[in-house]
Design an enzyme around this catalytic site. Sequence first.
Site, PDB file in Angstrom:
ATOM      1  N   HIS A   1       2.797  -3.433   6.785  1.00  0.00           N
ATOM      2  CA  HIS A   1       1.841  -2.355   6.516  1.00  0.00           C
ATOM      3  C   HIS A   1       1.887  -1.328   7.644  1.00  0.00           C
ATOM      4  O   HIS A   1       2.583  -1.498   8.633  1.00  0.00           O
ATOM      5  CB  HIS A   1       0.413  -2.919   6.495  1.00  0.00           C
ATOM      6  CG  HIS A   1       0.117  -3.869   5.389  1.00  0.00           C
ATOM      7  ND1 HIS A   1      -0.849  -3.619   4.433  1.00  0.00           N
ATOM      8  CD2 HIS A   1       0.626  -5.069   5.073  1.00  0.00           C
ATOM      9  CE1 HIS A   1      -0.921  -4.635   3.595  1.00  0.00           C
ATOM     10  NE2 HIS A   1      -0.039  -5.536   3.964  1.00  0.00           N
TER      11      HIS A   1
ATOM     12  N   GLU B   1       1.797   3.824   3.003  1.00  0.00           N
ATOM     13  CA  GLU B   1       2.334   3.311   4.269  1.00  0.00           C
ATOM     14  C   GLU B   1       3.859   3.370   4.241  1.00  0.00           C
ATOM     15  O   GLU B   1       4.548   2.335   4.245  1.00  0.00           O
ATOM     16  CB  GLU B   1       1.773   1.896   4.497  1.00  0.00           C
ATOM     17  CG  GLU B   1       0.236   1.956   4.579  1.00  0.00           C
ATOM     18  CD  GLU B   1      -0.494   0.609   4.477  1.00  0.00           C
ATOM     19  OE1 GLU B   1       0.168  -0.449   4.517  1.00  0.00           O
ATOM     20  OE2 GLU B   1      -1.733   0.632   4.353  1.00  0.00           O
TER      21      GLU B   1
ATOM     22  N   ARG C   1      -3.239   4.719  -2.096  1.00  0.00           N
ATOM     23  CA  ARG C   1      -3.116   3.394  -1.490  1.00  0.00           C
ATOM     24  C   ARG C   1      -2.902   2.282  -2.527  1.00  0.00           C
ATOM     25  O   ARG C   1      -2.116   1.350  -2.314  1.00  0.00           O
ATOM     26  CB  ARG C   1      -4.401   3.108  -0.703  1.00  0.00           C
ATOM     27  CG  ARG C   1      -4.620   1.666  -0.233  1.00  0.00           C
ATOM     28  CD  ARG C   1      -5.977   1.570   0.467  1.00  0.00           C
ATOM     29  NE  ARG C   1      -6.422   0.217   0.720  1.00  0.00           N
ATOM     30  CZ  ARG C   1      -6.139  -0.473   1.832  1.00  0.00           C
ATOM     31  NH1 ARG C   1      -5.388   0.052   2.772  1.00  0.00           N
ATOM     32  NH2 ARG C   1      -6.603  -1.700   1.997  1.00  0.00           N
TER      33      ARG C   1
ATOM     34  N   HIS D   1       0.859  -1.182   0.000  1.00  0.00           N
ATOM     35  CA  HIS D   1       0.000   0.000   0.000  1.00  0.00           C
ATOM     36  C   HIS D   1       0.892   1.228   0.000  1.00  0.00           C
ATOM     37  O   HIS D   1       1.715   1.407   0.889  1.00  0.00           O
ATOM     38  CB  HIS D   1      -0.935   0.012   1.212  1.00  0.00           C
ATOM     39  CG  HIS D   1      -2.009  -1.020   1.145  1.00  0.00           C
ATOM     40  ND1 HIS D   1      -2.426  -1.762   2.227  1.00  0.00           N
ATOM     41  CD2 HIS D   1      -2.771  -1.441   0.099  1.00  0.00           C
ATOM     42  CE1 HIS D   1      -3.393  -2.593   1.854  1.00  0.00           C
ATOM     43  NE2 HIS D   1      -3.615  -2.417   0.569  1.00  0.00           N
TER      44      HIS D   1
ATOM     45  N   GLU E   1       1.083  -4.517  11.133  1.00  0.00           N
ATOM     46  CA  GLU E   1       0.625  -3.138  10.988  1.00  0.00           C
ATOM     47  C   GLU E   1       1.438  -2.324  11.992  1.00  0.00           C
ATOM     48  O   GLU E   1       1.305  -2.503  13.204  1.00  0.00           O
ATOM     49  CB  GLU E   1      -0.874  -3.015  11.290  1.00  0.00           C
ATOM     50  CG  GLU E   1      -1.776  -3.763  10.312  1.00  0.00           C
ATOM     51  CD  GLU E   1      -2.067  -2.969   9.035  1.00  0.00           C
ATOM     52  OE1 GLU E   1      -1.583  -1.821   8.910  1.00  0.00           O
ATOM     53  OE2 GLU E   1      -2.772  -3.506   8.165  1.00  0.00           O
TER      54      GLU E   1
END
Lengths: 291, 372
Positions: free
Chosen positions: B233, B105, B162, B102, B307
């Site tokens: 991410h 990020e 994104r 993405h 994440e």
Amino acid sequence: MGWTLLILLVVLTVVHGNPTVMVRTGSGPTVGFDQHPNSVPLGEDIQTTTEGESEVVEEVMTTGVLNPSHYPARRAATVVQHYLNTRYGSPYRWIFLSTVHSGSAEDVAEMGRKYQLELTMQEMISNVSGQCSAELFFPGGEGQSAPQVQASCEGLHQSNTTAQEEAFYQQHRASNNLVSGNNIPDSYGHMEPSMKPFWQLGGVASSFIMLRESNESTLYNMAQVANFTQLETEKDQLRFNYHVLLHEMISQEIIHWKLLVTWSPEQGVQVLQTELQPKCHHCEAPPNTTN
Amino acid sequence: MMMLGLGSVGLVLLSLAVQSGHGAQDSAVWSREETTERNYYTRYHNMSEITAWMEQMKRENPDVVSSMVYGQTYERRNITLLKIGLSSTVRKKAIWMDCGIHAREWIAPAFCQYFVREILRTYKTDTKVNEMMKNLDFYITPVLNVDGYIYSWHNESTRLWRKSRSPGTGGCTCYGTDLNRNFYANWGMVGVSTDCCSETYCGTKALSESEAWAVTDMLGKMREDILAFLTIHSYSQLILVPYGHPNISAPNYDELMEVGLGAAKAIKAVHGMDYTVGTSPDVLYANSGSSRDFARLIGIPLSFTFELRDKGEHGFELPEDQIQPTCEEAYAGAQHIITYTHDKAFYSYAATVTATLWTTLLAAWVSSAILL
């Protein structure tokens, strides 16, 4: 015999970690690549419909005691965070969720759903933490109704912001030097120190929208202050036009809003007008997705 | 005439010397800055800087680093990974890590760079890292969604892009497919949109995107050898385990949770940050077509989504002064998973046999002592 065993043992211990000695354990049944990768392992049950629409699995609402690390409690807790900022936020007080300790949810017959939560909230600037008990009500039904929140917190207001707020207010009250700024924070996460209170104020003002727009399927944060412009002070309130970008986690969308914001140490933050901005100027309106 | 000829030759030679000298000096200054300046790993870098950095990693560590182009983006750019490990005559097992699927990020590619630097910095002196470099190859893709990443660097208004950069079809004029909804893993079932303007648009069909196809192709070829799959991410501070579909469980869910929780504990030990561990439908949202799910589906036993920071204060625009602490804690988390994976593969069989034989020998000694 004993010697043979001993030698064997020594050899084995030395040869520890030989890469050719390998057993893959614990991985369970695997799906062969020549099989359809979408095949569901035997014995699993899926409730799906076979339409071409986007949401084909129904989200089952958790009722009863909530797992504090699962999303229902966290989404509801974030709504409480937005609520607290609308009540207590300022350019020098911005509250964030720290921990969900416990929670429960229940259906309220044909009216909506009620949550009860025990939380720790943290004020970002002073780092002061407070324990909060909160109750939320998400109205059900057709209309887009804002959630209703009640919360009581201990310890959060200990951060003494009066001096800073007063200084900031006096500094910007006179209309001969109106401030403006954009891209706060910038692409690298940086902002000028003088812009920081305006960023915080933008975050608090955004909380009014985020609170209003929240439901059990959303999780909002402010992604950036795209720009802000100070307007003439009116009725002793500092006034600003803000353009903020909100990030909604479940859809991953960036949503643009314009706000008219006022603030004074006495009156707190108020949002007088809000206006949703179109997603992007060069896009056409998305086609109707019912095929 | 001859004077003119000599003069012009001299001039040409002189200008060449100046040019090459200038160029050599430039590259010497640049590489000095890049390699020795610790600040490099505390800043975000655009795609051409990351590409140059990959070349530098190869140049400085030729015996352990090589690169592979394994696909093309929509805009025909190379998708490149670094293969890092001590060379071996036998086929080696592998760890896969990709960052930047993405575009917005940015902390993720920064982490991949940090991870590479860290294992290269420590493998000669740290016996555990050395052992893992000997037994494993690390396949690291610093930026998977190259087109999207470049687009997010274009200007302030594109920073929060994104998806990929393929154009919409069928009259839809928006760009981009969510690469992490495009894999052949329960594709299109949940947590996706069929609207090409949406951020979670899953594409016209599974693997419509060349970037997703590139990963699928590589994983397919290496399936037998990959022990762990990590995809990086931001944001939310989570460690996600398969599957994204709420009604499907991974057969080794307990193991995945145990290892994930161990990683979260390792992360917390570094700077006190809490990372929540669970399946995506439990702790975040349901989704399908993710690379993590695809990896688990084809049999890679340990498959995780990281994440990274933060929890919403800055979101995607994480300040550069948080790059280092974020990378330090994420490194600890990744190492926990990689160490577990390595030790499980290279120790468990030998350890069981050894333990059994020691027990047998002890029993034999005891019984012979009693009999005597």
